[in-house]
Enzyme design. Structure first.
Site, PDB file in Angstrom:
ATOM      1  N   ASN A  24       0.772  -1.277  -0.031  1.00 22.02           N
ATOM      2  CA  ASN A  24      -0.123   0.094  -0.040  1.00 22.02           C
ATOM      3  C   ASN A  24       0.647   1.208   0.015  1.00 22.02           C
ATOM      4  O   ASN A  24       0.175   2.375   0.189  1.00 22.02           O
ATOM      5  CB  ASN A  24      -1.081   0.173   1.120  1.00 22.02           C
ATOM      6  CG  ASN A  24      -1.998  -1.102   1.278  1.00 22.02           C
ATOM      7  OD1 ASN A  24      -2.319  -1.660  -0.099  1.00 22.02           O
ATOM      8  ND2 ASN A  24      -2.858  -1.471   2.100  1.00 22.02           N
ATOM      9  N   CYS A 121     -10.666  -5.307  -3.142  1.00 27.96           N
ATOM     10  CA  CYS A 121     -11.432  -6.241  -2.465  1.00 27.96           C
ATOM     11  C   CYS A 121     -12.810  -5.854  -2.206  1.00 27.96           C
ATOM     12  O   CYS A 121     -12.860  -4.884  -1.977  1.00 27.96           O
ATOM     13  CB  CYS A 121     -10.746  -6.623  -1.097  1.00 27.96           C
ATOM     14  SG  CYS A 121      -9.153  -7.543  -1.398  1.00 27.96           S
ATOM     15  N   ASP A 311      -6.896  -4.097   8.457  1.00 28.67           N
ATOM     16  CA  ASP A 311      -6.184  -4.860   7.770  1.00 28.67           C
ATOM     17  C   ASP A 311      -5.625  -6.169   8.503  1.00 28.67           C
ATOM     18  O   ASP A 311      -5.109  -7.303   8.342  1.00 28.67           O
ATOM     19  CB  ASP A 311      -5.018  -4.793   6.720  1.00 28.67           C
ATOM     20  CG  ASP A 311      -5.980  -3.750   5.696  1.00 28.67           C
ATOM     21  OD1 ASP A 311      -6.346  -4.097   4.855  1.00 28.67           O
ATOM     22  OD2 ASP A 311      -5.546  -2.487   5.782  1.00 28.67           O
ATOM     23  N   VAL A 333     -13.682   0.603  10.055  1.00 28.34           N
ATOM     24  CA  VAL A 333     -13.160   1.343   9.097  1.00 28.34           C
ATOM     25  C   VAL A 333     -13.912   0.632   7.665  1.00 28.34           C
ATOM     26  O   VAL A 333     -14.341   1.560   6.683  1.00 28.34           O
ATOM     27  CB  VAL A 333     -11.829   0.910   8.580  1.00 28.34           C
ATOM     28  CG1 VAL A 333     -11.108   1.569   7.292  1.00 28.34           C
ATOM     29  CG2 VAL A 333     -11.010   1.595   9.985  1.00 28.34           C
TER      30      VAL A 333
HETATM   31  N1  EPU Z   1     -14.360   5.940   1.563  1.00 27.74           N
HETATM   32  C1  EPU Z   1     -15.335   6.641   1.249  1.00 27.74           C
HETATM   33  N2  EPU Z   1     -15.329   7.730  -0.020  1.00 27.74           N
HETATM   34  C2  EPU Z   1     -13.870   7.622  -0.614  1.00 27.74           C
HETATM   35  C3  EPU Z   1     -12.990   7.143  -0.132  1.00 27.74           C
HETATM   36  C4  EPU Z   1     -12.957   6.141   0.933  1.00 27.74           C
HETATM   37  O1  EPU Z   1     -16.605   6.636   1.685  1.00 27.74           O
HETATM   38  O2  EPU Z   1     -13.993   8.356  -1.632  1.00 27.74           O
HETATM   39  C5  EPU Z   1     -14.555   4.976   2.613  1.00 27.74           C
HETATM   40  C6  EPU Z   1     -14.401   3.570   2.425  1.00 27.74           C
HETATM   41  O3  EPU Z   1     -15.488   3.089   1.883  1.00 27.74           O
HETATM   42  C7  EPU Z   1     -13.981   3.029   3.657  1.00 27.74           C
HETATM   43  C8  EPU Z   1     -13.264   4.418   4.409  1.00 27.74           C
HETATM   44  O4  EPU Z   1     -13.548   5.517   3.569  1.00 27.74           O
HETATM   45  O5  EPU Z   1     -15.180   2.927   4.509  1.00 27.74           O
HETATM   46  C9  EPU Z   1     -11.742   4.083   4.341  1.00 27.74           C
HETATM   47  O6  EPU Z   1     -11.291   3.924   2.997  1.00 27.74           O
HETATM   48  P1  EPU Z   1      -9.720   4.279   2.442  1.00 27.74           P
HETATM   49  O7  EPU Z   1      -9.875   5.223   1.526  1.00 27.74           O
HETATM   50  O8  EPU Z   1      -9.064   4.943   3.764  1.00 27.74           O
HETATM   51  O9  EPU Z   1      -9.193   2.974   1.927  1.00 27.74           O
HETATM   52  P2  EPU Z   1      -8.389   2.863   0.776  1.00 27.74           P
HETATM   53  O10 EPU Z   1      -7.477   4.128   0.371  1.00 27.74           O
HETATM   54  O11 EPU Z   1      -9.195   2.677  -0.382  1.00 27.74           O
HETATM   55  C10 EPU Z   1      -6.104   1.859   1.703  1.00 27.74           C
HETATM   56  C11 EPU Z   1      -5.791   0.358   1.524  1.00 27.74           C
HETATM   57  C12 EPU Z   1      -6.538  -0.806   2.201  1.00 27.74           C
HETATM   58  C13 EPU Z   1      -6.778  -0.412   3.812  1.00 27.74           C
HETATM   59  C14 EPU Z   1      -7.284   0.985   3.893  1.00 27.74           C
HETATM   60  C15 EPU Z   1      -7.135   1.520   5.426  1.00 27.74           C
HETATM   61  C16 EPU Z   1      -4.691   0.716  -0.639  1.00 27.74           C
HETATM   62  C17 EPU Z   1      -4.396   0.201  -2.005  1.00 27.74           C
HETATM   63  N3  EPU Z   1      -5.645   0.029   0.048  1.00 27.74           N
HETATM   64  O12 EPU Z   1      -7.817   1.555   1.012  1.00 27.74           O
HETATM   65  O13 EPU Z   1      -5.831  -2.150   2.295  1.00 27.74           O
HETATM   66  O14 EPU Z   1      -7.618  -1.296   4.370  1.00 27.74           O
HETATM   67  O15 EPU Z   1      -6.570   2.005   3.007  1.00 27.74           O
HETATM   68  O16 EPU Z   1      -6.240   1.340   5.923  1.00 27.74           O
HETATM   69  O17 EPU Z   1      -3.793   1.428  -0.261  1.00 27.74           O
HETATM   70  C18 EPU Z   1      -5.622  -4.275   1.591  1.00 27.74           C
HETATM   71  O18 EPU Z   1      -4.497  -4.105   1.502  1.00 27.74           O
HETATM   72  O19 EPU Z   1      -6.009  -5.506   1.638  1.00 27.74           O
HETATM   73  C19 EPU Z   1      -6.518  -3.230   1.699  1.00 27.74           C
HETATM   74  C20 EPU Z   1      -7.833  -3.432   1.805  1.00 27.74           C
END
Ligand code: EPU
Length: 440
Positions: A24, A121, A311, A333
Site C-alpha cells: 500500500n 477487495c 487489515d 473502517v
Molecule cells: N471512503 C469513502 N469515499 C471515498 C474513499 C473512502 O466513503 O472516496 C470510505 C471507504 O469506503 C472506507 C473508508 O472510507 O469505508 C476508508 O477507506 P480508505 O480510502 O481509507 O481506503 P483505501 O485507500 O481504499 C487503503 C488500503 C486498504 C486499507 C485501507 C485502510 C490501498 C491500496 N488499500 O484503502 O488495504 O484497508 O486503506 O487502511 O492502499 C488491503 O491491503 O487489503 C486493503 C484493503
C-alpha cells in the site's frame, strides 16, 4: 482456471521469512514517479500482482520500467508520457484500486486522463466520491466512458482547501498527488496519517515538494512547478508482517519476520502481547511466537492510524478463536469485513456478527444493515473444511485457519493472495507447512 491449495493443518509454523516493501506504499510511490520525466529508483519492491498492474498501467502511458525482482529494485523513467490507448487501460479494469490515483499526475503531465473501472477487495462499497470531489474542486472535468472515466483539466489544476469527511487513505493520497503541482497552497484537513502516507510524503519531498504535517491531521501542500526523480527504499509491509505474526499465534508456532519494523506496528504489538503472544524485536526484524498455555480474549476496535489497522483484524480474529473467553471486535473502517467469519464458523469457530456498534468508538455504520461487530467465544478447536477465498486479507485468514485446523482442508481462489503476499507459497514451505497446490 484458479488454484486450490490442499492444507494438512495442525502443525505449528516455524522458521524465518522475509517481508519486503508495503503493497500500500509501493504502488503509490510508483504513481508519484509519473509527476516528473526523470528516472526514479524504488528499492525493496515486492513481487506482487499490484506492482505488476501499476507497472502495466505506467507502461501503457509510455513509461519505461525495469524491475530487478531479486534485488527488489524498480527503475522508472517516465520521459515524455502519452495518453494510453484505451484498450490497454481497459484491460486492467477491475484489477486494482490504484488507477484512481493516476488522475492528478496524468492531469499535470498531459492535461487529460482515462481511468479504468476500479477493482480491489469486496469489503464494503468502497466509493471514490472523496477522490472525485477533490479533483473537481481543483478544476478537473469528468465524464463517464465505456470501461472507465475520462478527465481533463483545460485550465490546469488550482489548489483548494480540502476537508475529508473521513480520514481516507486513498483520498489523502489523491490530494497529495494532485496538490503537489497545483497552483497555490492546499490545506488538507482530517487527513489520514498512516505510515505508508508518511513514506509517500517523504518520496514527494525528495522529488521537490513542500509538504508539512500538523498534529491535528492537517497537511499543507505548497504547489511547485517542477518535480524531480527520487531514490527511496520502501517501508516494510506491516500488514503482511502482522498476518504472519497472527499465523504464528494461531498455529502455536514461532516465526521470525525479517524486515518487520516495530515503529509501524506498535498498536499491533500491544494487542499481540495482550492476547498472550510473545515477540522480540531486533535490528533486522521481529520474532513472533506462541509461548504455550492459553491465549487471552480481547476487546478490539479497528480505526485509522494510529489505531488498530483494519487489515490486521481478520488474521487476528483467527488467533482469537483459540483464545480463552469472549472476544469482541468492532470494525469501524469497512462496513463489510466479517464476511470471512462464515467459513470460520464452518470450521468450528464460535463467532456471531452484529449490526450494533460493540465498542466505544463513534462509527459510521451503527444502526444500519452492516454486520460490523463480532463476538468470538473461544477456544474452539478448528477442523478442516473446503473454503473459498473471499478477498485478500480474508483469504489469508482462511489460510491461517486451515493451517491451524486438524485434517485436510481445500482452499480455493488462492490466487487472490498473490495480490498482497509475496511468494506466499514459498514462505509456507519455509515455515514447514504441509500444503500442495492443484489446478482447479
Ligand atoms: N471512503 C469513502 N469515499 C471515498 C474513499 C473512502 O466513503 O472516496 C470510505 C471507504 O469506503 C472506507 C473508508 O472510507 O469505508 C476508508 O477507506 P480508505 O480510502 O481509507 O481506503 P483505501 O485507500 O481504499 C487503503 C488500503 C486498504 C486499507 C485501507 C485502510 C490501498 C491500496 N488499500 O484503502 O488495504 O484497508 O486503506 O487502511 O492502499 C488491503 O491491503 O487489503 C486493503 C484493503
Amino acid at each position: 482456471m484458479g488454484s486450490v491449495l490442499e492444507v494438512n493443518g495442525g502443525k505449528p509454523l516455524k522458521g524465518e521469512i522475509l517481508v519486503r516493501g508495503a503493497k500500500n506504499f509501493v504502488s503509490k510511490a510508483m504513481v508519484a514517479s509519473l509527476l516528473t520525466g526523470e528516472t526514479s529508483v524504488l528499492r525493496n519492491v515486492p513481487e506482487i500482482r499490484d506492482v505488476e498492474v501499476v507497472s502495466e498501467l505506467l507502461a501503457a502511458h509510455g513509461v519505461d520500467i525495469d524491475y530487478d525482482q531479486e534485488a527488489g529494485n524498480l527503475t522508472i523513467t517516465p520521459g515524455e508520457p502519452f495518453l494510453a490507448p484505451t484498450d490497454r487501460v481497459e484491460r486492467l479494469a477491475g484489477s486494482s484500486r490504484i488507477p484512481i490515483l493516476f488522475c492528478g499526475p496524468l492531469l499535470h503531465r498531459l492535461g487529460e486522463a482515462f481511468i479504468p473501472d476500479l477493482g480491489g477487495c469486496h469489503i464494503g462499497d468502497r466509493p471514490v466520491d472523496f477522490h472525485l470531489r477533490v479533483l473537481e474542486d481543483f478544476g478537473a472535468e469528468r465524464s463517464a466512458a465505456p470501461g472507465g472515466m475520462r478527465l481533463s483539466a483545460p485550465r490546469g489544476l488550482r489548489a483548494r482547501p480540502v476537508r475529508l469527511p473521513y480520514p481516507s487513505v486513498g483520498a489523502t493520497e489523491q490530494t497529495l498527488l494532485t496538490a503537489v503541482m497545483a497552483r497555490g497552497m492546499t490545506e488538507l484537513s482530517n487527513a489520514a496519517v498512516e505510515p505508508e502516507i508518511m513514506d509517500l510524503i517523504a518520496v514527494l519531498q525528495k522529488m521537490g515538494a513542500i509538504i508539512s504535517v500538523d498534529t491535528d491531521r492537517t497537511i499543507r501542500i505548497e504547489g511547485v512547478d517542477e518535480l524531480h526523480g527520487f531514490t527511496h527504499t520502501a517501508l516494510a509491509d506491516r500488514i503482511e508482517a502482522g498476518s504472519w505474526a497472527s499465523a504464528a499465534l494461531a498455529t502455536r508456532g514461532d516465526i521470525y519476520v525479517r524486515g518487520a519494523k516495530q515503529q509501524d506496528m506498535m498498536t499491533f504489538l500491544n494487542v499481540f502481547r495482550r492476547i498472550g503472544g510473545a515477540f522480540k524485536v531486533d535490528d533486522e526484524g521481529i520474532r513472533f511466537w506462541h509461548p504455550g498455555g492459553e491465549l487471552h480474549a480481547a476487546v478490539l476496535e479497528t480505526d485509522v492510524h494510529p489505531g488498530l489497522m483494519t487489515d490486521w483484524q481478520q488474521p487476528l480474529v483467527v488467533a482469537l478463536t483459540q483464545a480463552d473467553g469472549l472476544s469482541i471486535i468492532h470494525e469501524t473502517v469497512y462496513e463489510n469485513r466479517f464476511g470471512f467469519a462464515e467459513a470460520l464458523r464452518g470450521m468450528g469457530a464460535n463467532i456471531s456478527v452484529y449490526r450494533e456498534c460493540l465498542g466505544g468508538l463513534s462509527c459510521r455504520f451503527g444502526w444500519q444493515n452492516y454486520y460490523h461487530s463480532a463476538v468470538i467465544q473461544g477456544p474452539t478447536p478448528l477442523h478442516a473444511a473446503d473454503i473459498e477465498v473471499p478477498d485478500l486479507r480474508g483469504g489469508f485468514s482462511h489460510l491461517i485457519a486451515a493451517l491451524s485446523a486438524t485434517g485436510c482442508s481445500h482452499v480455493s481462489g488462492i490466487d487472490i493472495i498473490n495480490r498482497g503476499y509475496e511468494h506466499f507459497m514459498e514462505k509456507l514451505d519455509m515455515l514447514g507447512a504441509d500444503v500442495s497446490l492443484f489446478a482447479d
